[in-house]
Design a protein around this motif. Structure first.
Motif, PDB file in Angstrom:
ATOM      1  N   ALA A  20       5.152 -55.746   6.667  1.00  0.00           N
ATOM      2  CA  ALA A  20       4.892 -54.303   6.631  1.00  0.00           C
ATOM      3  C   ALA A  20       5.839 -53.567   7.570  1.00  0.00           C
ATOM      4  O   ALA A  20       6.347 -52.484   7.231  1.00  0.00           O
ATOM      5  CB  ALA A  20       3.440 -54.017   7.007  1.00  0.00           C
ATOM      6  N   VAL A  21       6.092 -54.132   8.735  1.00  0.00           N
ATOM      7  CA  VAL A  21       7.003 -53.506   9.690  1.00  0.00           C
ATOM      8  C   VAL A  21       8.426 -53.496   9.137  1.00  0.00           C
ATOM      9  O   VAL A  21       9.140 -52.488   9.235  1.00  0.00           O
ATOM     10  CB  VAL A  21       6.955 -54.239  11.047  1.00  0.00           C
ATOM     11  N   VAL A  22       8.835 -54.601   8.534  1.00  0.00           N
ATOM     12  CA  VAL A  22      10.185 -54.686   7.960  1.00  0.00           C
ATOM     13  C   VAL A  22      10.355 -53.667   6.833  1.00  0.00           C
ATOM     14  O   VAL A  22      11.389 -52.985   6.735  1.00  0.00           O
ATOM     15  CB  VAL A  22      10.462 -56.107   7.452  1.00  0.00           C
ATOM     16  N   LEU A  23       9.340 -53.526   5.977  1.00  0.00           N
ATOM     17  CA  LEU A  23       9.408 -52.563   4.884  1.00  0.00           C
ATOM     18  C   LEU A  23       9.481 -51.133   5.411  1.00  0.00           C
ATOM     19  O   LEU A  23      10.196 -50.291   4.849  1.00  0.00           O
ATOM     20  CB  LEU A  23       8.205 -52.735   3.958  1.00  0.00           C
ATOM     21  N   GLN A  24       8.739 -50.844   6.490  1.00  0.00           N
ATOM     22  CA  GLN A  24       8.818 -49.523   7.103  1.00  0.00           C
ATOM     23  C   GLN A  24      10.224 -49.239   7.598  1.00  0.00           C
ATOM     24  O   GLN A  24      10.746 -48.132   7.428  1.00  0.00           O
ATOM     25  CB  GLN A  24       7.821 -49.418   8.257  1.00  0.00           C
ATOM     26  N   TRP A  25      10.834 -50.251   8.203  1.00  0.00           N
ATOM     27  CA  TRP A  25      12.201 -50.080   8.711  1.00  0.00           C
ATOM     28  C   TRP A  25      13.187 -49.849   7.565  1.00  0.00           C
ATOM     29  O   TRP A  25      14.068 -48.988   7.653  1.00  0.00           O
ATOM     30  CB  TRP A  25      12.598 -51.309   9.516  1.00  0.00           C
ATOM     31  N   LEU A  26      13.038 -50.603   6.482  1.00  0.00           N
ATOM     32  CA  LEU A  26      13.923 -50.433   5.328  1.00  0.00           C
ATOM     33  C   LEU A  26      13.765 -49.045   4.721  1.00  0.00           C
ATOM     34  O   LEU A  26      14.760 -48.397   4.354  1.00  0.00           O
ATOM     35  CB  LEU A  26      13.625 -51.512   4.278  1.00  0.00           C
ATOM     36  N   ASP A  27      12.515 -48.568   4.618  1.00  0.00           N
ATOM     37  CA  ASP A  27      12.291 -47.213   4.099  1.00  0.00           C
ATOM     38  C   ASP A  27      12.949 -46.171   5.002  1.00  0.00           C
ATOM     39  O   ASP A  27      13.537 -45.202   4.516  1.00  0.00           O
ATOM     40  CB  ASP A  27      10.786 -46.931   4.004  1.00  0.00           C
ATOM     41  N   LEU A  28      12.851 -46.383   6.303  1.00  0.00           N
ATOM     42  CA  LEU A  28      13.433 -45.442   7.253  1.00  0.00           C
ATOM     43  C   LEU A  28      14.947 -45.404   7.116  1.00  0.00           C
ATOM     44  O   LEU A  28      15.551 -44.315   7.062  1.00  0.00           O
ATOM     45  CB  LEU A  28      13.042 -45.849   8.675  1.00  0.00           C
ATOM     46  N   VAL A  29      15.580 -46.549   7.056  1.00  0.00           N
ATOM     47  CA  VAL A  29      17.041 -46.621   6.988  1.00  0.00           C
ATOM     48  C   VAL A  29      17.569 -46.079   5.662  1.00  0.00           C
ATOM     49  O   VAL A  29      18.478 -45.238   5.621  1.00  0.00           O
ATOM     50  CB  VAL A  29      17.524 -48.064   7.223  1.00  0.00           C
ATOM     51  N   TYR A  30      16.977 -46.539   4.545  1.00  0.00           N
ATOM     52  CA  TYR A  30      17.511 -46.170   3.239  1.00  0.00           C
ATOM     53  C   TYR A  30      17.099 -44.774   2.795  1.00  0.00           C
ATOM     54  O   TYR A  30      17.678 -44.241   1.838  1.00  0.00           O
ATOM     55  CB  TYR A  30      17.095 -47.210   2.195  1.00  0.00           C
ATOM     56  N   SER A  31      16.124 -44.170   3.466  1.00  0.00           N
ATOM     57  CA  SER A  31      15.731 -42.802   3.113  1.00  0.00           C
ATOM     58  C   SER A  31      16.859 -41.815   3.394  1.00  0.00           C
ATOM     59  O   SER A  31      16.868 -40.706   2.850  1.00  0.00           O
ATOM     60  CB  SER A  31      14.481 -42.390   3.891  1.00  0.00           C
TER      61      SER A  31
END
Length: 293
Positions: A20-31
């Motif tokens: 869940a933390v990794v997915l949050q980070w990916l959403d943050l970066v790719y947004s």
């Protein structure tokens, strides 16, 4: 490029970083480049947010991404400090106050234990802006700025198991976030937390951080504070040293006080700039008198 995160354990945690933390980070970066991605939203300084910040630090997230995330976080007027307190003591966030990494779970200023079965931990959120909190008549109260409107957050009966430990829990949470924000050089967040601390001093002896300055501004917090914050504090002390202009007020005298800040005006339920006639009274007596009006 493939990342193996199965052995990545964030500071102060005992298990590998969650997906869940990794997915949050990916959403943050790719947004930033993909309109269909949305950065994660947080309404409080919670454990979930702390894990994300630690992961961002661990993988070397670039400055622009970190700065943009901090800006979106501190722009929230309703941003709150999450405080967890158990009936046997404080449960702080952000590491061991004596030292160590920013992700530890020991916290600062924990309370003592007690006999019997401890009640479940209580989770309370304190708004970082425009609120003053206080302990009075066994309960937890809040005052809004600038209106001065007061309400009871937690009734005395419900608050009784946590009352003795709540100030330690607030200090631990504040200390942990000051340390983590300083470690990551999140200047705007540090300023928001310091301003929250200053605001709570208005309620003095019945405040939620009364006599907890040393527990909040620990050595590790001071060592990690952003340089500009330290310089600002030093210069403010030089220009506004209360010891230089200190006077002693006779106990029997009355004072005419101008309420120049929104915090003090709210505390006395007056308009900003109003003048009041004050005597040396216990702040709790003043508050109960206002409640009776």
């Amino acid at each position: 490029m493939n990342w193996d995160l199965s052995k990545l354990i964030l500071e102060g945690q005992s298990s590998p970083v969650s997906s869940a933390v990794v997915l949050q980070w990916l959403d943050l970066v790719y947004s930033r480049i993909d309109r269909e991605r949305r950065p994660p939203k947080f309404s409080s300084l919670s454990e979930e947010l702390r894990s994300l910040l630690l992961f961002m630090d661990a993988v070397g997230t670039c400055g622009p991404v970190l700065d943009a995330f901090e800006a979106s976080l501190t722009a929230l007027p309703s941003l709150a400090l999450a405080v967890t307190v158990g009936g046997g003591g404080a449960e702080g966030a952000g590491g061991n106050a004596a030292g160590g990494a920013p992700g530890g779970a020991d916290g600062a200023g924990g309370g003592g234990g007690g006999g019997g079965e401890a009640p479940p931990p209580a989770h309370i959120e304190l708004m970082l802006c425009d609120h003053i909190y206080y302990l009075v008549d066994g309960g937890l109260g809040s005052m809004s700025i600038p209106s001065g409107a007061r309400f009871e957050m937690v009734k005395a009966q419900e608050f009784a198991p946590y009352n003795a430990y709540f100030r330690d829990a607030v200090a631990a949470a504040l200390e942990g976030w000051l340390y983590l924000a300083g470690w990551l050089q999140l200047v705007a967040l540090v300023r928001r937390l310091v301003q929250f601390y200053k605001g709570q001093l208005i309620s003095t002896l019945i405040g939620v951080i009364a006599n907890r300055t040393a527990a909040v501004f620990t050595r590790r917090v001071l060592e990690c504070l952003p340089r500009e914050v330290l310089v600002e504090g030093f210069l403010t002390g030089c220009m506004n040293d209360p010891a230089v202009g200190q006077v002693t007020i006779a106990g029997s005298s009355k004072l005419h006080v101008n309420l120049t800040s929104p915090e003090t005006a709210a505390w006395f339920v007056k308009e900003r700039g109003a003048q009041i006639e004050a005597q040396q009274e216990e702040i709790g007596q003043v508050l109960r008198q206002l409640d009776a009006e």
